[in-house]
Motif scaffolding. Structure first.
Motif, mmCIF file in Angstrom:
data_model
loop_
_atom_site.group_PDB
_atom_site.id
_atom_site.type_symbol
_atom_site.label_atom_id
_atom_site.label_comp_id
_atom_site.label_asym_id
_atom_site.label_seq_id
_atom_site.Cartn_x
_atom_site.Cartn_y
_atom_site.Cartn_z
ATOM 1 N N ILE A 5 1.140 -1.303 0.126
ATOM 2 C CA ILE A 5 -0.248 -0.200 0.467
ATOM 3 C C ILE A 5 1.175 1.687 -0.628
ATOM 4 N N PHE A 6 0.436 2.186 -1.135
ATOM 5 C CA PHE A 6 1.406 2.999 -1.219
ATOM 6 C C PHE A 6 0.643 4.565 -0.990
ATOM 7 N N LEU A 7 1.163 5.216 0.425
ATOM 8 C CA LEU A 7 0.577 6.094 1.303
ATOM 9 C C LEU A 7 1.423 7.427 0.997
ATOM 10 N N GLY A 8 1.178 8.579 0.656
ATOM 11 C CA GLY A 8 1.648 9.336 0.705
ATOM 12 C C GLY A 8 0.422 10.586 -0.209
ATOM 13 N N ALA A 9 1.369 11.905 -0.586
ATOM 14 C CA ALA A 9 0.553 13.959 -0.401
ATOM 15 C C ALA A 9 0.337 13.266 -2.111
ATOM 16 N N VAL A 112 4.232 1.519 2.703
ATOM 17 C CA VAL A 112 5.376 2.429 2.249
ATOM 18 C C VAL A 112 4.157 4.003 2.176
ATOM 19 N N ASN A 113 4.844 4.590 3.024
ATOM 20 C CA ASN A 113 4.552 6.020 3.210
ATOM 21 C C ASN A 113 6.740 7.269 2.905
ATOM 22 N N PHE A 114 5.564 7.371 1.667
ATOM 23 C CA PHE A 114 6.615 8.138 0.841
ATOM 24 C C PHE A 114 6.652 9.452 1.485
ATOM 25 N N ASP A 115 8.044 10.141 2.272
ATOM 26 C CA ASP A 115 7.805 11.447 2.613
ATOM 27 C C ASP A 115 8.588 12.636 1.439
ATOM 28 N N VAL A 116 8.074 13.632 2.068
ATOM 29 C CA VAL A 116 8.705 14.628 1.085
ATOM 30 C C VAL A 116 7.894 16.126 0.865
ATOM 31 N N PRO A 117 8.569 16.891 1.280
ATOM 32 C CA PRO A 117 8.386 18.464 1.680
ATOM 33 C C PRO A 117 7.262 19.050 0.912
ATOM 34 N N ASP A 118 6.762 20.052 1.367
ATOM 35 C CA ASP A 118 5.093 20.646 0.513
ATOM 36 C C ASP A 118 6.088 21.385 -0.752
ATOM 37 N N GLU A 119 7.218 22.259 -0.677
ATOM 38 C CA GLU A 119 7.569 22.538 -1.882
ATOM 39 C C GLU A 119 7.674 21.747 -3.030
ATOM 40 N N VAL A 120 8.668 20.493 -2.861
ATOM 41 C CA VAL A 120 8.711 19.467 -3.301
ATOM 42 C C VAL A 120 7.085 19.316 -4.524
ATOM 43 N N LEU A 121 6.450 19.049 -3.412
ATOM 44 C CA LEU A 121 5.205 18.389 -4.078
ATOM 45 C C LEU A 121 4.438 19.374 -4.683
ATOM 46 N N VAL A 122 4.407 20.969 -4.769
ATOM 47 C CA VAL A 122 3.838 21.453 -5.231
ATOM 48 C C VAL A 122 4.778 21.673 -6.179
#
Ligand code: AMP
Length: 182
Positions: A5-9, A112-122
């Motif tokens: 299961i892939f989790l993340g923003a 699996v939780n993908f940690d990514v900072p907000d700036e990178v997401l946008v």
């Protein structure tokens, strides 16, 4: 073969990684977003019901995605491994999934939780140019993520199958980290 299961923003790279891992293990990549987008393109009843929510960056009603996942996991190609990308998106969907997987005797191996900072997401979302990737919709999708989806990290923390991966690394490094985990 693994059941993941892939989790993340939104914008965390779940879809890209799911493609790579799906090729690696020859297991289906099940993306509720992809299934819904093709339903919208085909003007099916599901697509018509889902479209307004998707255009706003809101979650579509649980009943629509829950039925879709139940049917997809019953398909022959999903009997020995899969990657869920974009489902579950809230606690009721996660509870539904736990019940379903129990019933069909298909326990998942890892969340699996993908940690990514907000700036990178946008910047990633603005870069991919999808119809629902305008700035206003992106902002709403991140808000919905924080309110509805992020609590799933706590939900899955209770089990010992939650893994955190630094999703801001290069695509190859993220894939290697998932491979190592599995
Ligand atoms: P995604 O491609 O995963 O970012 O999904 C695109 C859009 O489809 C989301 O913004 C939601 O409107 C909808 N969607 C996808 N998966 C789900 C889900 N599990 N529950 C509710 N809505 C979803």
């Amino acid at each position: 073969m693994p059941r993941l299961i892939f989790l993340g923003a939104p914008g965390a790279g779940k879809g890209t990684q799911a493609e790579a891992v799906s090729d690696l293990f020859e297991i289906p990549h099940i993306s509720t977003g992809d299934i819904l987008r093709s339903a919208v393109a085909d003007h099916t009843l599901l697509g018509i019901q889902a479209k307004t929510y998707m255009d706003r960056g809101d979650l579509v009603p649980d009943q629509l995605v829950v039925d879709l996942i139940r049917e997809r996991l019953a398909q022959p190609d999903a009997q020995s491994g899969w990657i869920l990308d974009g489902f579950p998106r809230n606690v009721p969907q996660a509870e539904f999934l736990d019940n379903l997987l129990n019933k069909i005797h298909q326990p998942y191996d890892y969340v699996v939780n993908f940690d990514v900072p907000d700036e990178v997401l946008v910047s990633r979302m603005l870069g991919r140019g999808r119809a629902d990737d305008t700035e206003e919709v992106i902002r709403n999708r991140l808000k919905v993520y924080r309110e509805k989806t992020a609590p799933l990290i706590d939900f899955y923390q209770a089990c010992e199958k939650l893994a955190h991966i630094d999703g801001s690394q290069s695509m190859e490094d993220v894939t290697a980290a998932i491979k190592k985990l599995v």
